[in-house]
Design a protein around this motif. Structure first.
Motif, PDB file in Angstrom:
ATOM      1  N   GLN A  98       0.825  -1.201   0.000  1.00 33.38           N
ATOM      2  CA  GLN A  98       0.000   0.000   0.000  1.00 33.38           C
ATOM      3  C   GLN A  98       0.865   1.259   0.000  1.00 33.38           C
ATOM      4  OE1 GLN A  98      -2.590  -0.428   3.379  1.00 33.38           O
ATOM      5  NE2 GLN A  98      -3.914  -1.910   2.370  1.00 33.38           N
ATOM      6  N   LEU A  99       1.929   1.269   0.808  1.00 36.51           N
ATOM      7  CA  LEU A  99       2.783   2.448   0.871  1.00 36.51           C
ATOM      8  C   LEU A  99       3.493   2.681  -0.457  1.00 36.51           C
ATOM      9  CD1 LEU A  99       3.931   4.766   2.522  1.00 36.51           C
ATOM     10  CD2 LEU A  99       5.710   3.216   3.374  1.00 36.51           C
ATOM     11  N   GLY A 100       3.960   1.609  -1.093  1.00 37.50           N
ATOM     12  CA  GLY A 100       4.607   1.757  -2.395  1.00 37.50           C
ATOM     13  C   GLY A 100       3.676   2.353  -3.422  1.00 37.50           C
ATOM     14  N   VAL A 157       8.364   4.295  10.018  1.00 38.03           N
ATOM     15  CA  VAL A 157       8.790   3.971   8.654  1.00 38.03           C
ATOM     16  C   VAL A 157       9.750   5.021   8.111  1.00 38.03           C
ATOM     17  CG1 VAL A 157       7.991   3.590   6.297  1.00 38.03           C
ATOM     18  CG2 VAL A 157       6.644   2.738   8.224  1.00 38.03           C
ATOM     19  N   PHE A 158       9.408   6.299   8.324  1.00 41.55           N
ATOM     20  CA  PHE A 158      10.235   7.389   7.815  1.00 41.55           C
ATOM     21  C   PHE A 158      11.049   8.016   8.943  1.00 41.55           C
ATOM     22  CE2 PHE A 158       6.763   7.188   4.697  1.00 41.55           C
ATOM     23  CZ  PHE A 158       7.503   7.068   3.529  1.00 41.55           C
ATOM     24  N   ALA A 159      11.714   7.176   9.712  1.00 44.81           N
ATOM     25  CA  ALA A 159      12.562   7.675  10.791  1.00 44.81           C
ATOM     26  C   ALA A 159      13.688   8.519  10.202  1.00 44.81           C
ATOM     27  CB  ALA A 159      13.130   6.514  11.593  1.00 44.81           C
ATOM     28  N   PRO A 160      13.940   9.707  10.765  1.00 46.04           N
ATOM     29  CA  PRO A 160      14.976  10.592  10.195  1.00 46.04           C
ATOM     30  C   PRO A 160      16.321   9.917  10.021  1.00 46.04           C
ATOM     31  CG  PRO A 160      13.686  11.754  11.846  1.00 46.04           C
ATOM     32  CD  PRO A 160      13.235  10.328  11.894  1.00 46.04           C
ATOM     33  N   ALA A 161      16.688   9.034  10.940  1.00 39.59           N
ATOM     34  CA  ALA A 161      17.990   8.374  10.849  1.00 39.59           C
ATOM     35  C   ALA A 161      18.097   7.496   9.609  1.00 39.59           C
ATOM     36  CB  ALA A 161      18.226   7.530  12.105  1.00 39.59           C
ATOM     37  N   ASP A 162      16.955   7.021   9.117  1.00 40.54           N
ATOM     38  CA  ASP A 162      16.972   6.134   7.939  1.00 40.54           C
ATOM     39  C   ASP A 162      16.834   6.898   6.626  1.00 40.54           C
ATOM     40  OD1 ASP A 162      17.189   3.671   9.340  1.00 40.54           O
ATOM     41  OD2 ASP A 162      15.061   3.784   9.851  1.00 40.54           O
ATOM     42  N   ILE A 163      16.022   7.936   6.624  1.00 45.22           N
ATOM     43  CA  ILE A 163      15.667   8.535   5.324  1.00 45.22           C
ATOM     44  C   ILE A 163      16.413   9.815   4.997  1.00 45.22           C
ATOM     45  CG2 ILE A 163      13.345   7.548   5.447  1.00 45.22           C
ATOM     46  CD1 ILE A 163      12.352  10.442   5.966  1.00 45.22           C
ATOM     47  N   PRO A 165      19.412  10.219   3.966  1.00 44.26           N
ATOM     48  CA  PRO A 165      20.124  10.147   2.675  1.00 44.26           C
ATOM     49  C   PRO A 165      19.198  10.386   1.487  1.00 44.26           C
ATOM     50  CG  PRO A 165      20.745   8.311   4.091  1.00 44.26           C
ATOM     51  CD  PRO A 165      19.566   8.964   4.723  1.00 44.26           C
ATOM     52  N   ALA A 166      17.932   9.959   1.611  1.00 42.32           N
ATOM     53  CA  ALA A 166      16.993  10.154   0.504  1.00 42.32           C
ATOM     54  C   ALA A 166      16.746  11.630   0.255  1.00 42.32           C
ATOM     55  CB  ALA A 166      15.673   9.441   0.812  1.00 42.32           C
ATOM     56  N   LEU A 275      11.562   7.175  -5.523  1.00 45.66           N
ATOM     57  CA  LEU A 275      12.411   6.000  -5.412  1.00 45.66           C
ATOM     58  C   LEU A 275      13.466   6.136  -4.313  1.00 45.66           C
ATOM     59  CD1 LEU A 275      13.071   3.183  -6.398  1.00 45.66           C
ATOM     60  CD2 LEU A 275      14.491   4.187  -8.203  1.00 45.66           C
ATOM     61  N   PRO A 276      14.141   7.292  -4.168  1.00 47.68           N
ATOM     62  CA  PRO A 276      15.085   7.411  -3.043  1.00 47.68           C
ATOM     63  C   PRO A 276      14.422   7.186  -1.683  1.00 47.68           C
ATOM     64  CG  PRO A 276      15.427   9.191  -4.605  1.00 47.68           C
ATOM     65  CD  PRO A 276      14.181   8.480  -5.036  1.00 47.68           C
ATOM     66  N   LEU A 277      13.207   7.708  -1.503  1.00 45.18           N
ATOM     67  CA  LEU A 277      12.487   7.482  -0.243  1.00 45.18           C
ATOM     68  C   LEU A 277      12.204   6.002  -0.040  1.00 45.18           C
ATOM     69  CD1 LEU A 277       9.895  10.419  -0.318  1.00 45.18           C
ATOM     70  CD2 LEU A 277      11.892  10.222   1.167  1.00 45.18           C
TER      71      LEU A 277
END
Length: 330
Positions: A98-100, A157-163, A165-166, A275-277
Motif C-alpha cells: 500500500q505504501l509503495g 517507517v520514515f525515521a529521520p535516521a533512515d531517510i 540520505p533520501a 524511489l530514493p524514499l
C-alpha cells in the motif's frame, strides 16, 4: 540516433536492464553490496540530469495560463488523490504494498510526461511550464497525503535516521540543477550542457533499474506474486486518470493540445523522486521500492497505448476524419 527515438523506445531498454540485473544478482550474489553502493550516486546523477530539464525559471509563466493550470492542479492534486484513496480500499492489507502504491501514484510526473505530450500531439510548451509547479507542490503535499491515507506508522517507517540520505539525494541534485539553469541562462556553454544532459535520463534510469535489480534480486523475486495486483491498480489508475482528464478538459474548455497534455500529466507518475524514499526505508520494507519500480515499468507500457489512444480517441482532431491535415501543438 535522435533523442526522440531513444525516448520512444526506452521501455525496451529498461526491460533489458531489469532482466540483466536479475540474472546478474541471481548468478553472482556478491554483486549485491557493490550494486547497492553504486545505486545512490547513480540515482543522484539521474535526478540531477532530470531536474536540469525542469525549467524552474518558467514557474511564473505557468500561471499565465489560468484555465489550463487550474485544470492540471485540480486533476493532479484533488481528483487523482481521491481516486487513489478509493483504490486503496480494495488493496490487500499489506502495508508495504500500500505504501509503495501511495508513494508513486500520488506524485505527478515532471519529466517524461513532456516527451509523451510532444509525441502524442499535445502542447509541449505548456507541459514544460507546468513541470516546476508540479514538482514544488508534490514535495509539499506528499507528506500530507501519506498522513491521511497510509495505515503505516510513518514516524517509524520514515525515521529521520533512515531517510535523511533520501532527502540529500533529492534536494542536492535539485539545488545543483537550479544553479545549472541559472548558468545556462547566462552562458552558451551552460545552455549546451543542459541540452546534452537531456540525453542522460534514459540511460541513467536504465542503470538505476539494473542496480536495483542486482541489489534487491531476492526482494524482487519474493514479491513477484504482487505483480498482478500492481498491474491491476496501475491499469485502473490510468483508466480513471484518462476519464477524469477528459471531463476536466471539457469543463475547463481546453483546446485539443491542452487536453492531451492534461491527459499525459494525469496519467504519468514521478517514480524518480519517490524511489530514493522507497530505497531508504528500514529493513522489512523492501517491497516498497519493488512496487515503485514495477509501477514505472508498467506505466511505460501504458504510455505506448496512450500515444495512440489520447490523440485518436480521447482527444481526436475532428479535421482528421474529414481528410484535413490534423492540427499540431505549438
Amino acid at each position: 540516433m535522435r533523442r526522440e527515438t531513444l525516448e520512444r523506445h526506452q521501455v525496451w531498454l529498461y526491460l533489458g536492464a531489469v532482466s540483466m540485473g536479475l540474472a546478474l544478482g541471481s548468478l553472482t550474489p556478491g554483486l549485491g553490496s557493490t550494486a547497492d553502493a553504486l545505486l545512490w550516486p547513480v540515482l543522484a546523477l539521474l535526478l540531477y540530469a532530470t531536474f536540469t530539464q525542469v525549467p524552474m525559471a518558467a514557474l511564473p509563466t505557468a500561471f499565465t495560463e489560468g484555465r489550463f493550470m487550474a485544470a492540471a492542479l485540480l486533476g493532479n492534486f484533488v481528483l487523482l488523490p481521491a481516486a487513489v484513496w478509493a483504490l486503496m480500499q480494495f488493496i490487500p492489507e499489506n502495508q508495504a504494498l500500500q505504501l509503495g502504491l501511495l508513494l508513486v501514484l500520488l506524485v505527478p510526473c515532471t519529466d517524461w510526461f513532456i516527451t509523451f505530450s510532444q509525441l502524442g500531439r499535445g502542447d509541449a510548451t505548456r507541459a514544460t511550464a507546468l513541470t516546476p509547479v508540479l514538482l514544488v507542490l508534490q514535495l509539499l503535499l506528499l507528506p500530507l497525503y501519506l498522513w491521511l491515507m497510509s495505515d503505516a506508522d510513518l514516524r517509524v517507517v520514515f525515521a529521520p535516521a533512515d531517510i535523511w540520505p533520501a532527502f540529500v539525494v533529492v534536494l542536492l541534485p535539485l539545488a545543483l540543477a537550479v544553479l545549472t539553469e541559472v548558468w545556462a541562462g547566462r552562458s552558451r556553454t551552460g545552455a549546451a550542457v543542459v541540452l546534452r544532459l537531456g540525453w542522460w535520463p534514459v540511460p541513467l534510469l536504465a542503470a538505476v533499474v539494473l542496480l536495483v535489480a542486482v541489489a534487491h534480486v531476492g526482494s524482487v523475486l519474493a514479491d513477484a506474486q504482487l505483480l498482478p495486483i500492481v498491474l491491476g491498480v496501475v491499469a485502473l489508475f490510468l483508466a480513471i486518470s484518462l476519464l477524469l482528464s477528459r471531463a476536466v478538459a471539457s469543463a475547463a474548455r481546453l483546446n485539443l493540445a491542452q487536453g492531451r497534455t492534461l491527459a499525459f500529466s494525469m496519467g504519468t507518475r514521478n517514480s524518480f523522486v519517490v524511489l530514493p524514499l522507497a530505497l531508504a526505508l528500514p529493513a522489512g520494507w523492501e517491497t516498497v521500492a519493488v512496487v515503485v519500480v514495477m509501477q514505472s515499468l508498467l506505466e511505460l507500457f501504458g504510455m505506448i497505448f496512450c500515444l495512440w489512444f489520447i490523440p485518436r480517441v480521447l482527444f481526436p482532431d475532428p479535421r482528421a476524419s474529414t481528410g484535413e491535415k490534423p492540427s499540431r501543438a505549438r
